[in-house]
Design a protein around this motif. Structure first.
Motif, short mmCIF file in Angstrom:
data_model
loop_
_atom_site.label_atom_id
_atom_site.label_comp_id
_atom_site.label_asym_id
_atom_site.label_seq_id
_atom_site.Cartn_x
_atom_site.Cartn_y
_atom_site.Cartn_z
N LEU A 10 -10.40 11.75 -28.08
CA LEU A 10 -10.06 13.01 -27.81
C LEU A 10 -8.78 13.43 -27.10
O LEU A 10 -8.07 14.38 -27.49
N LEU A 13 -5.82 12.97 -29.61
CA LEU A 13 -5.81 14.33 -30.48
C LEU A 13 -5.38 15.22 -29.77
O LEU A 13 -4.37 15.96 -30.04
N ALA A 14 -5.75 15.66 -28.50
CA ALA A 14 -5.05 16.77 -27.94
C ALA A 14 -3.71 16.55 -27.49
O ALA A 14 -2.95 17.45 -27.63
N LEU A 18 -3.14 19.45 -30.16
CA LEU A 18 -4.39 20.31 -30.05
C LEU A 18 -4.64 20.64 -28.61
O LEU A 18 -5.48 20.35 -27.96
N THR A 19 -3.74 21.80 -28.32
CA THR A 19 -3.65 22.14 -26.97
C THR A 19 -4.45 23.68 -26.81
O THR A 19 -4.38 24.34 -27.86
N GLU A 66 -9.92 19.91 -24.51
CA GLU A 66 -9.35 20.73 -25.63
C GLU A 66 -9.72 20.49 -27.01
O GLU A 66 -9.60 21.43 -27.93
N TYR A 67 -9.65 19.17 -27.48
CA TYR A 67 -9.91 19.21 -28.84
C TYR A 67 -11.31 19.72 -29.45
O TYR A 67 -11.48 20.46 -30.56
N CYS A 68 -12.31 19.71 -28.45
CA CYS A 68 -13.39 20.37 -29.04
C CYS A 68 -13.68 21.72 -28.66
O CYS A 68 -14.23 22.40 -29.39
N CYS A 118 -17.58 19.46 -33.19
CA CYS A 118 -16.78 18.50 -32.98
C CYS A 118 -17.09 17.29 -33.38
O CYS A 118 -16.34 16.54 -33.88
#
Length: 203
Positions: A10, A13-14, A18-19, A66-68, A118
């Motif tokens: 995660l 990815l963030a 992905l913020t 943040e990702y989820c 998610c």
């Protein structure tokens, strides 16, 4: 399909972009000031052999969430606290003061849905297997729900995450606990106690 999300996956990815942003929501006109909600302390997390260290309460969405949940939280002023152990086990708590009970209920429902979504997104990656489980609801204030996600990556990483979403009136809190392992390593009973405490002590 089941889903658990590794903190490393995660966070990566963030960091990749992905913020989530945060906007301040105004209190309802004429509303009386309310005491700031209280956060969990280190001693209220599920027991860990090395003990927990609690960080300060700060603004924004922690990178692990943040990702989820970043998109679902974009319109809100978020405060959070990070918790760490000497090993890889970690946890986060966020608190969202929505102010309006109906809107807070809608946000809590969305966050519950986002846990499963998610997991499905993570499982869509050909290099990640994800499994989702629900551990039901808890009778605290306006209620809380507990979820679990287990992920196994093609490169060997295996993680278990527990997430709960609870509400007290117009305030929503989300608690996440994660470490390496699978469902058998999840301290579900202790996490339910932590969740109950988190919701109950908000006010």
């Amino acid at each position: 399909m089941s889903t658990t999300i590794r903190t490393g996956v995660l966070a990566a990815l963030a960091v990749a972009g992905l913020t989530a942003g945060a906007a301040v929501t105004a209190a309802p006109a004429g509303a009386a000031p309310k005491a700031a909600p209280r956060f969990l302390t280190a001693s209220q997390l599920p027991p860990h052999p090395t003990g927990w260290t609690a960080g300060p309460v700060t603004d924004g969405v922690p990178v692990e969430l943040e990702y989820c949940f970043g998109e679902a939280l974009l319109a809100y002023d978020i405060r959070h606290r990070d918790f760490r152990t000497e090993l890889e086990t970690n946890a986060q708590q966020i608190v969202v003061v929505v102010g309006d009970s109906a809107k807070a209920e809608a946000l809590a429902r969305r966050l519950d849905r986002e846990v499963r979504r998610c997991a499905l997104r993570a499982g869509a990656d050909p290099e990640i297997e994800a499994e989702y489980r629900t551990y039901g609801t808890l009778p605290v204030e306006e209620g809380a729900r507990v979820h679990a996600v287990h992920t196994r990556a093609a490169w060997g990483a295996m993680d278990i995450d527990l997430t709960s979403v609870g509400r007290d009136g117009g305030t929503v809190t989300l608690v996440r606990w994660g470490q390496m392992g699978d469902f058998s390593d999840a301290p579900v009973k202790a996490f339910k106690k932590t969740t109950t405490t988190a919701v109950d002590k908000l006010y």
